[in-house]
Design an enzyme around this catalytic site. Structure first.
Site, PDB file in Angstrom:
ATOM      1  N   LYS A   1      -4.432  -6.842   3.433  1.00  0.00           N
ATOM      2  CA  LYS A   1      -4.494  -5.707   2.484  1.00  0.00           C
ATOM      3  C   LYS A   1      -5.946  -5.435   2.061  1.00  0.00           C
ATOM      4  O   LYS A   1      -6.355  -4.285   1.912  1.00  0.00           O
ATOM      5  CB  LYS A   1      -3.621  -5.987   1.259  1.00  0.00           C
TER       6      LYS A   1
ATOM      7  N   HIS B   1      -7.467  -3.567   4.833  1.00  0.00           N
ATOM      8  CA  HIS B   1      -6.901  -2.211   4.767  1.00  0.00           C
ATOM      9  C   HIS B   1      -7.724  -1.373   3.780  1.00  0.00           C
ATOM     10  O   HIS B   1      -8.117  -0.237   4.063  1.00  0.00           O
ATOM     11  CB  HIS B   1      -5.428  -2.288   4.326  1.00  0.00           C
ATOM     12  N   ASN B   2      -7.992  -1.941   2.621  1.00  0.00           N
ATOM     13  CA  ASN B   2      -8.740  -1.194   1.603  1.00  0.00           C
ATOM     14  C   ASN B   2     -10.186  -0.951   2.031  1.00  0.00           C
ATOM     15  O   ASN B   2     -10.756   0.102   1.744  1.00  0.00           O
ATOM     16  CB  ASN B   2      -8.692  -1.925   0.264  1.00  0.00           C
TER      17      ASN B   2
ATOM     18  N   SER C   1       0.829  -1.209   0.000  1.00  0.00           N
ATOM     19  CA  SER C   1       0.000   0.000   0.000  1.00  0.00           C
ATOM     20  C   SER C   1       0.859   1.252   0.000  1.00  0.00           C
ATOM     21  O   SER C   1       1.929   1.291   0.594  1.00  0.00           O
ATOM     22  CB  SER C   1      -0.915   0.029   1.220  1.00  0.00           C
TER      23      SER C   1
ATOM     24  N   GLU D   1     -10.051   1.866   4.201  1.00  0.00           N
ATOM     25  CA  GLU D   1      -9.775   3.025   3.313  1.00  0.00           C
ATOM     26  C   GLU D   1     -11.093   3.556   2.719  1.00  0.00           C
ATOM     27  O   GLU D   1     -11.339   4.769   2.706  1.00  0.00           O
ATOM     28  CB  GLU D   1      -8.808   2.556   2.225  1.00  0.00           C
TER      29      GLU D   1
HETATM   30  C1  6PG Z   1      -3.244   1.315  -1.653  1.00  0.00           C
HETATM   31  C2  6PG Z   1      -4.559   1.464  -2.367  1.00  0.00           C
HETATM   32  C3  6PG Z   1      -4.507   0.799  -3.694  1.00  0.00           C
HETATM   33  C4  6PG Z   1      -5.578   1.265  -4.648  1.00  0.00           C
HETATM   34  C5  6PG Z   1      -6.921   0.680  -4.377  1.00  0.00           C
HETATM   35  C6  6PG Z   1      -8.045   1.628  -4.644  1.00  0.00           C
HETATM   36  O1  6PG Z   1      -3.299   0.797  -0.554  1.00  0.00           O
HETATM   37  O2  6PG Z   1      -2.226   1.740  -2.185  1.00  0.00           O
HETATM   38  O3  6PG Z   1      -5.581   0.906  -1.607  1.00  0.00           O
HETATM   39  O4  6PG Z   1      -4.495  -0.575  -3.477  1.00  0.00           O
HETATM   40  O5  6PG Z   1      -5.612   2.638  -4.717  1.00  0.00           O
HETATM   41  O6  6PG Z   1      -7.017  -0.404  -5.249  1.00  0.00           O
HETATM   42  O7  6PG Z   1      -9.188   0.887  -4.754  1.00  0.00           O
HETATM   43  P1  6PG Z   1     -10.478   1.360  -5.539  1.00  0.00           P
HETATM   44  O8  6PG Z   1     -10.048   1.622  -6.951  1.00  0.00           O
HETATM   45  O9  6PG Z   1     -11.399   0.191  -5.417  1.00  0.00           O
HETATM   46  O10 6PG Z   1     -10.948   2.598  -4.865  1.00  0.00           O
END
Ligand code: 6PG
Length: 472
Positions: free
Chosen positions: A183, A186-187, A129, A190
């Site tokens: 991960k 984590h997302n 990430s 996010e």
């Molecule tokens: C990270 C982000 C990365 C990416 C995601 C966004 O941790 O660097 O999470 O993995 O930006 O895939 O996900 P979406 O396109 O579903 O918003």
């Protein structure tokens, strides 16, 4: 012939940046991509100090690597990973390690681990990430899988990851596909935090009539204090970005339809699958879906046009309350995601070290924030904590902010400002902290119409009643 320490397949921006980061840290590395142009770009962009080699064929790539080979894949999740594995595995030898650094679905990783193990090869899922910049300068790295294989790549991961003080933002996340799972969550977190920030923005913009300059100042102040985090920081900067095509700010020209690649949805599906309540993450996923109904929303907003907005009496106090509400709702979103990891660790026998998860999320990753220091202390005291809301020190923060969360949620509700994330975080908190929920009634209903039985509060056992129908 010179052999390289590492190999990278997939030389898009993420792959290339991660490769340069590895090379910057003194490891030699060969790269391969089906697109010859990308191989050339790799070679052109490398500095003279880097030991980097672009290779034109998979065969050249494989034979350029020292054994056991350590090959990182940075290709899109899904079929492309299987396609690479299909062509590369016949070229590998016993003990070689393939590390998938993309956002792969954890069950795909489990399948690939078994498949490669049958060929005496190691396959590891590793979350990375931090976006493009993070990959180049120091991401948060979440590896999982075979422990022996992990130990072989650990020095490199520690060298290239972000640092908090002198602590590397990488650690072993557990067995099998634990790295991908961590991960994924984590997302999910996010998604929730981004949803909450967008709601705070809406409240300040439409409720308190703040313009972009004022929003910039508010987010700047927030980022300078206890809310310091990557997502608050970039939001601050977004409010300053002028549009190159018009006179205004770029943020005001961006269409209100959010995309998604799938990791948030997987998090919600997983939580449903293994029975964990993560409503703020769920609502963040579904809010992006709802945002796509642009044409219908326009129609409906005209049909139900008579919303009345009452500006807050004291703008300064309102901003403070929205900030506190955002802080607490964010904390509650982390709590939900971490609770999912606790349950998944049991369910899939991942053995995820929660303390290390929050430790390595403190730097490099998209959800990094100073709040994670407090979670780190909580898990240091009790590594088996089932929910961070149960920690004594966290409860002090929660008690300090809860009034603001209630007031902000009430303001949004009474003024018709959609605040699905804020309402859900509050609703989760209220349900989680209620000793007796009204689901006794749901159990009665289930037993009434379906003889689904119920348990009693005053004695052991399972009961069923022939419920009486009222006469009137
Ligand atoms: C990270 C982000 C990365 C990416 C995601 C966004 O941790 O660097 O999470 O993995 O930006 O895939 O996900 P979406 O396109 O579903 O918003």
């Amino acid at each position: 012939m010179e052999r390289y320490n590492y190999g990278m397949i997939g030389l898009g921006v993420m792959g290339r940046n991660l490769l340069y980061n590895i090379a910057d840290n003194g490891f030699s590395i060969a790269g391969f991509d089906l697109d010859g142009e990308k191989v050339k770009e790799l070679q052109d962009g490398a500095t003279s100090e880097m030991k980097v080699k672009g290779t034109g064929t998979m065969e050249d790539f494989v034979s350029a690597l020292e054994t056991p080979r350590k090959i990182i894949l940075m290709v899109p999740a899904g079929k492309p990973v299987d396609a690479v594995l299909e062509s590369i595995t016949p070229l590998l030898s016993t003990g070689d390690i393939v590390i998938d650094a993309g956002n792969s679905y954890f069950q795909d990783t489990n399948r690939r681990v078994a498949d490669l193990a049958s060929k005496n090869l190691h396959f590891m899922g590793m979350g990375v990430s931090g976006g493009e910049k993070g990959a180049r300068t120091g991401p948060s790295i979440m590896p999982g899988g075979d422990l022996e294989a992990f130990h072989l790549i650990q020095p490199m991961l520690e060298a290239i990851s972000a640092k908090v003080g002198n602590e590397a933002c990488t650690a072993y996340m557990g067995k099998d596909s634990a790295g991908n799972y961590v991960k994924m969550v984590h997302n999910g977190i996010e998604y929730a935090i981004m949803q909450l920030i967008s709601e705070a923005y809406d409240l300040l913009k439409r409720g308190a009539n703040l313009n972009n300059d004022q929003l910039y100042q508010v987010f700047k102040e927030w980022n300078n204090g206890e809310m310091n985090s990557f997502l608050i920081e970039i939001t601050r900067d977004i409010f300053q970005q002028k549009d190159s095509l018009t006179d205004g700010y770029l943020v005001d020209q961006i269409l209100d339809k959010a995309g998604a690649k799938g990791t948030g949805k997987w998090t919600s599906e997983q939580a449903m699958e293994i029975g964990v309540s993560i409503p703020t993450i769920d609502i963040a996923v579904t809010s992006r879906i709802l945002s796509a109904y642009k044409e219908e929303r326009v129609q409906a907003s005209q049909l139900y046009a008579e919303k009345e907005m009452v500006s807050p009496e004291n703008t300064e106090l309102f901003i403070k309350e929205v900030g506190d509400a955002l802080y607490l709702a964010t904390l509650i979103s982390y709590a939900q995601g971490l609770a999912l990891l606790v349950k998944a660790s049991e369910e899939y026998n991942f053995q995820i070290p929660l303390k290390d998860v929050v430790k390595i999320w403190r730097g490099g990753c998209i959800i990094r924030s100073v709040l994670l220091e407090k979670f780190y202390s909580a898990y240091t005291k009790d590594p088996l904590l089932s929910n961070i809301l149960l920690d004594q020190d966290i409860s002090v923060i929660v008690k300090d902010k809860i009034k603001s969360l209630r007031k902000t949620a009430a303001y949004a509700a009474s003024n018709g400002i959609s605040s699905l994330g804020i309402q859900t975080a509050l609703g989760y908190f209220d349900a989680y902290t209620t000793e007796s929920l009204p689901v006794n009634l749901i159990q009665a209903q289930r037993d009434y119409f379906g003889a689904h039985t119920y348990q009693r509060t005053d004695r052991e056992g399972v009961f069923h009643t022939s419920w009486q129908t009222a006469n009137d």
